[in-house]
Design a protein around this motif. Structure first.
Motif, short mmCIF file in Angstrom:
data_model
loop_
_atom_site.label_atom_id
_atom_site.label_comp_id
_atom_site.label_asym_id
_atom_site.label_seq_id
_atom_site.Cartn_x
_atom_site.Cartn_y
_atom_site.Cartn_z
N GLU A 294 -12.77 -15.56 8.40
CA GLU A 294 -12.82 -17.00 8.78
C GLU A 294 -14.28 -17.61 8.40
OE1 GLU A 294 -9.17 -16.73 12.20
OE2 GLU A 294 -11.51 -16.98 12.77
N ALA A 295 -15.14 -16.78 8.68
CA ALA A 295 -16.54 -17.36 8.67
C ALA A 295 -16.72 -17.63 7.03
CB ALA A 295 -17.63 -16.79 8.98
N VAL A 296 -16.06 -16.72 6.18
CA VAL A 296 -16.34 -17.05 4.74
C VAL A 296 -15.55 -18.14 4.35
CG1 VAL A 296 -15.91 -15.81 2.29
CG2 VAL A 296 -16.98 -14.65 4.12
N THR A 297 -14.52 -18.33 5.00
CA THR A 297 -13.66 -19.32 4.36
C THR A 297 -13.99 -20.83 4.93
OG1 THR A 297 -11.62 -18.07 4.76
CG2 THR A 297 -11.20 -20.37 4.80
N LEU A 322 -23.63 -15.96 8.38
CA LEU A 322 -22.38 -16.44 8.29
C LEU A 322 -21.67 -16.51 9.66
CD1 LEU A 322 -20.61 -14.31 5.25
CD2 LEU A 322 -20.98 -16.70 5.33
N LEU A 323 -21.98 -15.64 10.60
CA LEU A 323 -21.29 -15.74 11.79
C LEU A 323 -22.02 -16.85 12.59
CD1 LEU A 323 -21.02 -12.07 12.89
CD2 LEU A 323 -19.03 -13.44 12.25
N LEU A 324 -23.34 -17.26 12.45
CA LEU A 324 -23.80 -18.36 13.14
C LEU A 324 -23.38 -19.60 12.41
CD1 LEU A 324 -26.16 -19.78 14.58
CD2 LEU A 324 -27.87 -19.18 12.73
N TYR A 325 -23.07 -19.69 11.17
CA TYR A 325 -22.69 -21.04 10.44
C TYR A 325 -21.18 -21.15 11.15
CZ TYR A 325 -20.71 -24.00 7.13
OH TYR A 325 -20.27 -25.38 6.68
N SER A 326 -20.44 -20.11 11.37
CA SER A 326 -19.00 -20.25 11.65
C SER A 326 -19.26 -20.94 13.09
CB SER A 326 -18.50 -18.79 11.66
OG SER A 326 -16.92 -19.12 12.02
N PHE A 327 -19.86 -20.59 13.86
CA PHE A 327 -19.97 -21.10 15.31
C PHE A 327 -20.41 -22.56 15.20
CE2 PHE A 327 -22.69 -22.39 18.77
CZ PHE A 327 -21.71 -22.14 19.83
N CYS A 328 -21.51 -22.83 14.24
CA CYS A 328 -21.91 -24.26 14.52
C CYS A 328 -20.81 -25.04 13.45
CB CYS A 328 -23.03 -24.22 13.31
SG CYS A 328 -24.68 -23.40 13.96
N ARG A 329 -20.07 -24.59 12.57
CA ARG A 329 -19.10 -25.30 12.13
C ARG A 329 -17.81 -25.66 12.83
NH1 ARG A 329 -19.62 -28.77 8.53
NH2 ARG A 329 -18.79 -30.00 10.03
N ALA A 369 -15.35 -11.70 31.38
CA ALA A 369 -15.09 -12.97 31.72
C ALA A 369 -15.39 -13.89 30.64
CB ALA A 369 -16.04 -13.31 32.97
N MET A 370 -16.14 -13.61 29.75
CA MET A 370 -16.43 -14.64 28.58
C MET A 370 -15.60 -14.61 27.27
SD MET A 370 -17.86 -14.41 25.12
CE MET A 370 -18.85 -13.19 24.94
N LYS A 371 -15.07 -13.45 27.15
CA LYS A 371 -13.97 -13.39 26.44
C LYS A 371 -12.96 -13.86 27.07
CE LYS A 371 -15.84 -9.09 24.15
NZ LYS A 371 -15.57 -7.50 24.03
N LYS A 372 -12.44 -13.50 28.27
CA LYS A 372 -11.34 -14.27 28.83
C LYS A 372 -11.32 -15.82 28.85
CE LYS A 372 -8.57 -14.07 33.02
NZ LYS A 372 -8.62 -15.56 33.61
N PHE A 373 -12.49 -16.71 29.07
CA PHE A 373 -12.64 -17.84 29.02
C PHE A 373 -12.50 -18.30 27.59
CE2 PHE A 373 -15.80 -21.27 28.21
CZ PHE A 373 -14.98 -22.35 28.95
N VAL A 374 -13.10 -17.66 26.36
CA VAL A 374 -12.90 -18.13 25.13
C VAL A 374 -11.29 -18.15 24.77
CG1 VAL A 374 -13.27 -17.55 22.74
CG2 VAL A 374 -15.06 -17.54 24.28
N THR A 375 -10.67 -16.98 24.92
CA THR A 375 -9.03 -16.74 24.55
C THR A 375 -8.16 -17.79 25.33
OG1 THR A 375 -9.01 -15.16 25.85
CG2 THR A 375 -9.43 -14.45 23.79
N GLU A 376 -8.75 -18.15 26.61
CA GLU A 376 -7.75 -19.08 27.34
C GLU A 376 -8.20 -20.65 27.14
OE1 GLU A 376 -8.17 -17.81 31.56
OE2 GLU A 376 -6.92 -16.21 31.13
N THR A 377 -9.33 -20.88 26.57
CA THR A 377 -9.86 -22.27 26.52
C THR A 377 -9.80 -22.83 25.04
OG1 THR A 377 -11.35 -21.92 28.46
CG2 THR A 377 -11.63 -23.91 27.37
N PHE A 378 -9.96 -22.05 24.22
CA PHE A 378 -10.45 -22.53 22.78
C PHE A 378 -9.24 -22.11 21.78
CE2 PHE A 378 -14.45 -22.24 24.54
CZ PHE A 378 -15.11 -23.34 24.07
N PRO A 379 -8.86 -22.96 20.78
CA PRO A 379 -7.78 -22.91 19.84
C PRO A 379 -7.99 -21.62 19.27
CG PRO A 379 -8.92 -25.05 19.63
CD PRO A 379 -9.86 -24.39 20.54
N ALA A 380 -6.76 -21.02 18.91
CA ALA A 380 -6.80 -19.56 18.33
C ALA A 380 -7.87 -19.39 17.16
CB ALA A 380 -5.25 -19.29 18.02
N GLY A 381 -7.47 -20.37 16.01
CA GLY A 381 -8.35 -20.34 14.76
C GLY A 381 -9.87 -20.45 15.19
N GLN A 383 -11.49 -18.81 18.03
CA GLN A 383 -11.93 -18.12 18.94
C GLN A 383 -12.98 -17.15 18.36
OE1 GLN A 383 -8.69 -16.37 20.80
NE2 GLN A 383 -7.97 -18.32 21.61
N THR A 384 -12.67 -16.32 17.27
CA THR A 384 -13.63 -15.56 16.67
C THR A 384 -15.04 -16.06 16.39
OG1 THR A 384 -13.01 -15.92 14.27
CG2 THR A 384 -11.67 -14.20 15.43
#
Length: 592
Positions: A294-297, A322-329, A369-381, A383-384
């Motif tokens: 997803e980061a490459v895309t 790439l992972l940093l850019y993906s988060f920022c994007r 707890a962080m993983k649970k918060f992300v999966t329950e709060t943010f859109p599926a596309g 989360q990674t």
């Protein structure tokens, strides 16, 4: 004594080596040299006993009038050099063709149906077995031809020597070999093979080397080229490329799954590479692979300049960037694509809470707890992008500042510009871009050894921040018209007043002559900051300084395009043709 064989090298093998070296030299790193040196050493050591056997048993020979006369284990030194130069040339071609590919994204996790999460990619196990059975059968067939001691002897000797190497490499890296694009696999095998078929045809016709009658089939691929020689060059190039692929497979595993290999050196030992290759695919983190894909895309879609620049970085730092850019994007898109300012502020608050959980010093339950918060709060596309942000290598402050920059964007919703003065512009550009440059340099210092003292490292980080501000000024200059569609004007109010304009005037007409003058002023500021900060990049580790220059210059080229009359506009933005971006990257790398 003669020089015919030496002239083959002077005419046909050394010139390609010179050309390929010149092409790849700007990209060459210590890791590349390590890979090439390793494979050349293996190739020479493994080929000498086999070639010596062929000569001593008169399967092939070299007339005395075509060689200088010096030998190693009865092998002419020209032939020994051929082992080196073929491996070197094919390896360089592979590196050139594979460099644009971010290879870790082609890793595949495998699970059987008995796994608690269910099966995933179970067919890959069958691919491995099918390949192993086929290669074992071919080896057995070759052994039969050798024992038969007839016309197929030379063919059999080629097979029993080369195919076991392919069997070994296939077993270690079959997923990688099958998954990568053909530019990484088939092309670097076939191009040098076709070239060497032509060279071999010319050499056989001149009698530079001779396959003795009675041990060859007498079949020709074309006039002058024995089928055995065609098979030899195909298999040897296949072994070389598969060796490179296995090496890169190991590097991709090390980069993609740092939790499995927390301790590793910039130049991994053969033992560590084997450990990586022997790691079962069932242990791969499939969510991390998805995150990399997803980061490459995202990078391909959102920033062609940085996507091109990313290919210059080595695998480990490229993965982290790439992972940093993906988060920022993702963070930027969540805010910009929100349906209301209330929703946008809600996303900012949720990301702030994510950072609190991610940077909590305690482990175990807090990570869960962080993983649970992300999966329950943010859109599926998205989360990674959050789950795989390399927080262990990044300080928290620049990420917090990035979110503060998004909050400044929200101020436009109230009808009040947050960019009243040039100082406000600097604060905003620092928050949304300087922080990203800051984090890129943090990742570089984390992934590479540096001799810089802490205060010198801080100096480089501060220069990176200024460079980020320069790039953001280019971005603002490019996107004046695009930003007005969101009712945003990032040109300082004081600058507008000096030009007898207001933000409302720019919203109404973002392309007037006075706006163009303000665009030029933004670019002047960008290039001034760029000139003052670019020397600091040279203080970074050499493996990163060149690639980072490419990233910077690729984006600054947008500013150079904006200075030209009649620049090309697509989707409201000035664009840099791909050929021009490639030329900038090449020229930038040559400067080091």
């Amino acid at each position: 004594m003669g020089f015919d064989y030496a002239l083959v090298h002077l005419k046909y093998t050394i010139p390609p080596a010179v050309v390929l070296t010149a092409l790849y030299r700007p990209l060459l790193t210590k890791l590349d040299a390590y890979k090439i040196g390793f494979l050349v050493t293996v190739a020479v050591i493994s080929t000498i006993p086999w070639d010596s056997y062929l000569i001593r048993n008169q399967i092939w020979s070299y007339p005395s009038h075509v060689i200088i006369g010096h030998t190693l284990c009865d092998i002419p030194l020209e032939e020994v050099f051929f082992f080196f130069i073929q491996t070197y040339n094919t390896s360089l071609l592979y590196l050139i063709l594979s460099r644009p590919t971010f290879q870790p994204r082609f890793l595949r996790a495998v699970r059987s149906s008995s796994h608690p999460k269910g099966a995933i990619n179970p067919q890959w196990r069958y691919y491995r077995v099918i390949g192993q059975v086929a290669l074992v059968a071919i080896t057995a067939w070759g052994w039969h031809m050798v024992r038969d001691a007839r016309l197929a002897t030379y063919t059999g000797l080629i097979i029993v020597w080369a195919v076991p190497f392919l069997l070994f490499l296939w077993t270690l890296a079959y997923q990688f070999i099958l998954g990568l694009p053909l530019t990484n696999t088939v092309l670097p095998i076939m191009l040098p093979t076709l070239y060497l078929w032509i060279v071999d045809t010319l050499a056989l016709k001149r009698g530079t080397w001779v396959i003795n009658d009675g041990t060859k089939l007498g079949i020709h691929l074309w006039v002058g080229l024995d089928i055995e020689e065609a098979l030899f060059f195909f298999l040897t190039n296949a072994v070389i490329v598969c060796g490179q692929l296995a090496f890169d497979n190991a590097l991709s595993i090390l980069a993609a799954f740092p939790d499995l290999f927390p301790q590793r050196a910039p130049l991994p030992s053969p033992a560590l590479l084997m450990r990586a290759l022997l790691t079962p695919a069932s242990r791969y983190d499939e969510l991390r692979i998805v995150g990399l894909q997803e980061a490459v895309t995202r990078l391909r879609k959102k920033s062609r300049s940085f996507y091109l620049a990313s290919s210059v970085f080595q695998t480990q730092i490229r993965t982290d960037l790439l992972l940093l850019y993906s988060f920022c994007r993702v963070a930027d898109d969540l805010v910009d694509d929100a349906s209301s300012s209330t929703e946008a502020k809600s996303w900012i608050a949720k990301m702030q809470h994510f950072l609190e959980l991610a940077y909590n010093p305690e482990d175990g339950a807090d990570d869960a707890a962080m993983k649970k918060f992300v999966t329950e709060t943010f859109p599926a596309g998205t989360q990674t992008a959050l789950l795989h942000l390399p927080v262990s290598k990044l300080s928290r402050e620049p990420l917090e500042d990035l979110l503060r920059g998004f909050e400044m964007d929200m101020d436009f919703e109230s009808g009040t510009s947050p960019i009243r003065t040039e100082a406000d512009l600097d604060v905003y550009a620092h928050r949304v871009a300087g922080t990203v440059a800051h984090m890129c340099i943090e990742l570089i210092f984390s992934d590479y050894n540096t001799t810089l003292a802490p205060q010198d490292q801080q100096t480089v980080v501060e220069a990176g921040d200024r460079m980020g501000i320069a790039l953001q000024c280019v971005n603002i200059a490019r996107d004046i018209a695009v930003d007005t569609k969101m009712n945003r004007v990032y040109i300082p109010d004081t600058w507008l007043a000096e030009a007898n304009l207001t933000a409302a005037d720019v919203l109404k007409d973002p392309s007037g002559p006075m706006v163009e003058k303000l665009r030029t002023r933004l670019l002047d500021k960008a290039f001034s900051l760029h000139r003052g900060a670019k020397d600091a990049i040279e203080r970074l580790p050499v493996e990163a300084s060149g690639p980072l220059r490419v990233a910077v210059e690729s984006y600054m080229e947008i500013g150079r395009v904006l200075r030209q009359e009649g620049y090309i506009v697509k989707a409201g933005r000035a664009t840099v043709p791909k050929s021009r971006r490639l030329r900038v990257a090449w020229n930038t790398l040559r400067e080091r």
